[in-house]
Design an enzyme around this catalytic site. Sequence first.
Site, PDB file in Angstrom:
ATOM      1  N   GLU A 136       9.078  -1.039  -0.375  1.00 51.06           N
ATOM      2  CA  GLU A 136       9.797   0.237  -0.439  1.00 51.06           C
ATOM      3  C   GLU A 136       9.565   1.108   0.794  1.00 51.06           C
ATOM      4  O   GLU A 136       9.805   2.310   0.757  1.00 51.06           O
ATOM      5  CB  GLU A 136       9.422   1.013  -1.713  1.00 51.06           C
ATOM      6  CG  GLU A 136       9.754   0.280  -2.996  1.00 51.06           C
ATOM      7  CD  GLU A 136      11.247  -0.039  -3.128  1.00 51.06           C
ATOM      8  OE1 GLU A 136      12.071   0.718  -2.589  1.00 51.06           O
ATOM      9  OE2 GLU A 136      11.569  -1.072  -3.768  1.00 51.06           O
ATOM     10  N   ASP A 172      17.819  -4.821   1.404  1.00 52.58           N
ATOM     11  CA  ASP A 172      17.703  -5.764   0.293  1.00 52.58           C
ATOM     12  C   ASP A 172      18.764  -6.852   0.335  1.00 52.58           C
ATOM     13  O   ASP A 172      19.960  -6.572   0.511  1.00 52.58           O
ATOM     14  CB  ASP A 172      17.817  -5.017  -1.034  1.00 52.58           C
ATOM     15  CG  ASP A 172      16.738  -3.962  -1.201  1.00 52.58           C
ATOM     16  OD1 ASP A 172      15.691  -4.105  -0.554  1.00 52.58           O
ATOM     17  OD2 ASP A 172      16.944  -3.016  -1.979  1.00 52.58           O
TER      18      ASP A 172
END
Length: 721
Positions: free
Chosen positions: A125, A215
């Site tokens: 993250e 992602d």
Amino acid sequence: MADRLRLALVFHQHQPAGNFPSVFQDVTERAYAPLVASLYRHPEVKASLHFSGPLLDWLEANRPDVIGDLADLVRRGQIELLSGGYYEPVLVGIPRRDGVGQIRALSDRVHAIFGQRPLGAWLTERVWEPHLPSLLAEAGVAYTVLDDEHFLQAGLRPQELGESFVTEDQGLPVIVFPGSVKLRYLIPFRDVRETMKELRARADEGARLVVYADDGEKFGAWPGTYQRVHKDGWLEQFFSAIAQADFIQTTTLEDAWIFQKPARRVYIPAGSYPEMAEWALEPNAAKRYAQARNKLDAELSPLVAAPLWRNFFAKYPESNGLQKRMLIVSEELARRSILDASAEVRQAQQNLWRAQGNDVYWHGVFGGIYFPHLRADAYASLLKAERILSERRTAAGEQRDYDVDGYDEYIFRGNAGAVFVHVQGGAVVEWDIYASATNLVDTLARRPEAEHEALRRAEKSGKVLVGKAAEKETKSIHEAVRARERGLSKLLEYDVARRAFFQDSFRVGKAEPVVLHAYYYQLTPQREARTVSLILEPPARSLASVPGLGIRKDIRIADEGLAAGVRYRLRNDGEEAIAIQFTSTSNVGLLSEQNAADVITIGTKKTTAGKPLDARHVSEIAVHSESRHFDIAIAIDPPCDVTTRPIYSITNSEQGFERVYQQLEIASTWNVTIEPDAHVDLEVRATAVGQMVEPDAVRPTARRRKATAATNPETARVPRR
């Protein structure tokens, strides 16, 4: 060639360890496998890929063809594989020893399978704090990727970000690459020409290196992206365009690290990507934060101080409780490991690491604290580790501020289970059964989220996308409001505190209930043979609406933590009789409201978790959970009225807003009259039994795989959809 813009494409792939197998399968079919196959067809496009440990394990067991393709791509030098925490932890949220161990474990795994030891790592993250360079260096990491927002917060200007940089902690360096936020919003949601236009502009500004890092799920698994990216050929067009562009040269991060010296040293403040900052705040604070940024231009807005990822521990007490519980297990395991290197201890280590996966500790469009199956997996992993550690334990209790909220809780831990009593609400906030590796109070309160306002506005304006409209929409999940069903905003309700066992409320006549869940009780431990007895009393101000009313509750824990009960003494210190309706509420964590094998028996009536039930004059309740391997028997004295109902929250994810089942609420209600200078006793006793769940097997270290052994090279080139 030397004056070309270097473009580093970084694709991050991850599924949490406790996710459903069908999700692993579906996302692999729609995103991971087609992306790898497309790279295979474009040998001129270099890239850096990261696969988390749980996903890598699943691919090796279920999709050896994808592993084979990756091995071929590594062998021909087209891709590099990045390391990272094995179970994808946020490194600042776990002990340093575990962070270093997890990174080394994934590096070993990648080397064992592909014959390449990673030099770089994906930072979960992109959560950064200034101490991380020394941790990464200790784990053998030379470089990582952050968002360009990190560098802007350090005072750099956008036009200065076309380079790599070096930072350090305690003299231990790591190279940091700025990933382009603008490219994250363009790829793959806009026409390929817009991306090429942005890359040309960066090249004209004099950038030597541009990094796209995001992602892999965006390439087929997000709503609308499978049609756009693969069926409509967006990815093929993109790879062809960058391969044919005379001003671009694709590179891996490893090559960029080797052949391009960093521009200069920087020290980066703590933070993450911009969306994460808003998600970590309470709704009102998130609104103020967004307003402050919006009042400034693009160059100044990043200088608005961003909250830390750790703020999720303040926002969600359940996340904080799980994380602090994890720290207890980690500390005990570290002490045990000094002199014990047995297979059981190694097994406990794997389970502890699994429980450190980031998803369950936070919430945004991603994050998974709202998903019961992920919370259940984290607790199960912790309790499997603790079951091993508890074998030599002497049952005991202690007062300790384990969750660091300024108040001492009471913690009882035996050989069979553990019970945590919190002074807020004087309630049991955790009840662990080691055999079934279950926390019976694995619950989540309903609380306001900033995203709820977006849902309300979209429903009011008729702009919520539902069903096929949501799937066809090609806008990013950050730009469109999707929902699984209509009218969700009408279901929004909020709780005043965590949902726990033995929570109290009372009502006089038709007045509003006085809910005591958020009040801090006074706790006094009592010594009794083979039993822990805790006396708790709410503050007098909470009872002021009924003159003379006093409440004392005695929580008793016995049988090594497998039995817990509460006895209420309601007294009248006034001069007139008191007539009240008193309710003791307990919340049980079940995985789903749809499992027919999870049965609640109230007297002679039976129901399931998703079907509310009311019953009168009840003295016995039984909860049988096939999904979570436990039984709870509850005895009530005197008999009372009982209601059960499912509790749902409304949450947002990549697929849109949906209602998510959280827990089963069991409310026991007595109508009592207390004469002056008298008292009434009410009692709820619960006993739990867990079915033995074997610990997960220790994951063996894979032997190096031959690239040609995975699949037929001819079929490996065919896209797998």
